[in-house]
Design a protein around this motif. Structure first.
Motif, PDB file in Angstrom:
ATOM      1  N   SER A 162       0.831  -1.213   0.000  1.00  0.00           N
ATOM      2  CA  SER A 162       0.000   0.000   0.000  1.00  0.00           C
ATOM      3  C   SER A 162       0.860   1.255   0.000  1.00  0.00           C
ATOM      4  N   LEU A 166       1.026   4.136  -2.909  1.00  0.00           N
ATOM      5  CA  LEU A 166       0.662   5.491  -2.513  1.00  0.00           C
ATOM      6  C   LEU A 166       1.785   6.485  -2.800  1.00  0.00           C
ATOM      7  N   HIS A 204      -6.507   1.525   0.354  1.00  0.00           N
ATOM      8  CA  HIS A 204      -6.815   2.590   1.306  1.00  0.00           C
ATOM      9  C   HIS A 204      -8.297   2.901   1.420  1.00  0.00           C
ATOM     10  N   CYS A 205      -9.126   2.231   0.648  1.00  0.00           N
ATOM     11  CA  CYS A 205     -10.580   2.419   0.773  1.00  0.00           C
ATOM     12  C   CYS A 205     -11.295   1.083   0.958  1.00  0.00           C
ATOM     13  N   LYS A 208     -10.284  -1.054   4.069  1.00  0.00           N
ATOM     14  CA  LYS A 208     -10.324  -0.393   5.370  1.00  0.00           C
ATOM     15  C   LYS A 208     -11.732  -0.478   5.947  1.00  0.00           C
ATOM     16  N   ASN A 259      -4.442   9.749   8.753  1.00  0.00           N
ATOM     17  CA  ASN A 259      -3.357   9.027   8.099  1.00  0.00           C
ATOM     18  C   ASN A 259      -2.719   8.036   9.046  1.00  0.00           C
ATOM     19  N   VAL A 262      -4.919   5.018   9.276  1.00  0.00           N
ATOM     20  CA  VAL A 262      -4.795   4.197   8.069  1.00  0.00           C
ATOM     21  C   VAL A 262      -3.548   3.335   8.140  1.00  0.00           C
ATOM     22  N   SER A 263      -2.442   3.952   8.562  1.00  0.00           N
ATOM     23  CA  SER A 263      -1.201   3.205   8.659  1.00  0.00           C
ATOM     24  C   SER A 263      -1.279   2.157   9.751  1.00  0.00           C
ATOM     25  N   SER A 266      -3.071  -0.734   8.462  1.00  0.00           N
ATOM     26  CA  SER A 266      -2.289  -1.529   7.512  1.00  0.00           C
ATOM     27  C   SER A 266      -1.341  -2.460   8.235  1.00  0.00           C
TER      28      SER A 266
END
Length: 277
Positions: A162, A166, A204-205, A208, A259, A262-263, A266
């Protein structure tokens, strides 16, 4: 879309139209890489320089840089020599890939290597550096957490993939398109980079859980809609209005926290106490 229409626009043999097409395509290409670089800066602030970082008008400055830097570069090329843009004739590459279509693009090698190759190489080197630093930081965060659960290699691999997409690191394959493996690298380059937007959406969408929840809240209806739609949306709306009235610059903090989440999702191990206030 402009790239796909380029050959058709070039077929009109209109000098001004071709220059405008080439300059606009040049601008969009530079803007894409500029935003990839800004994403790396944003990620560095969110995961590495977490504390004591406050940038007034954070989003506004990022937008000014993301759209302004490419505009300055293209404008300088037009001022110095607008004839640097033009229509290229039939070309042949690798002795087997042949194109007979005209194409509006940079015709001056000096401008091409300075404003495209050097610029892209600089962005990629910076993004690779941030990529390594972020992976090290995530690794340290996982070590400090001392989780009793066994390490999940699949989550680590997904996090790496990812981040690679990105930060646009797949574009680096273009610099290795030479020698016996040139055609294979060109195919891989085309596949990965034309699907870059799809991979960003996927990692990322689509993958998640919090993003899927937002879809159910705002886009779904009937039995697919999230059960807490009314209460949740009302509380978020009121909270958002209050935060906006208090300080509009809090957008930067929200972006950093988002952010971060999100990380964390992941890697599945980032601690929450590092988020900025």
């Amino acid at each position: 879309m402009l790239f796909l229409l380029n050959s058709w626009l070039s077929s009109f043999s209109n000098y001004g139209l071709c220059i405008a097409t080439a300059a606009t395509l040049h601008y969009f290409l530079l803007a894409s890489f500029t935003w990839m670089g800004l994403e790396a800066v944003h990620m560095y602030f969110a995961l590495v320089k977490v504390f004591n970082i406050y940038v007034p008008s954070y989003i506004l400055k990022f937008c000014a840089a993301g759209w302004g830097i490419p505009l300055v570069i293209v404008s300088l090329v037009l001022v110095i020599d607008k004839d640097a843009y033009g229509s290229a004739g039939p070309i042949e590459t690798a002795g087997m890939l042949k194109s007979t279509d005209q194409f509006c693009w940079l015709q001056n090698d000096v401008f091409f290597y300075v404003t495209v190759v050097a610029f892209v190489l600089l962005i990629l080197l910076c993004n690779i550096s941030v990529f390594v630093v972020v992976l090290i930081q995530i690794r340290h965060m996982k070590t400090n957490k001392r989780s009793t659960s066994s390490p999940n290699s699949l989550q680590d691999l997904r996090a790496v993939a990812s981040l690679t997409v990105l930060l646009g690191l797949t574009w680096s394959m273009g610099f290795f398109s030479f020698g016996p493996g040139k055609v294979a690298m060109m195919y891989l380059f085309s596949i990965f980079n034309t699907l870059q937007g799809f991979f960003v959406f996927l990692f990322h969408c689509l993958m998640k859980e919090n993003v899927r929840k937002q879809w159910k809240i705002h886009l779904c209806c009937g039995r697919f809609r999230h059960s807490d739609y009314s209460d949740w949306s009302h509380s978020v709306t009121m909270s958002g209005k209050k935060n906006h009235l208090v300080n509009t610059d809090s957008i930067a903090s929200d972006e950093t926290s988002t952010n971060r989440k999100v990380s964390d999702s992941s890697t599945g191990s980032a601690p929450n106490h590092h988020q900025r206030a």
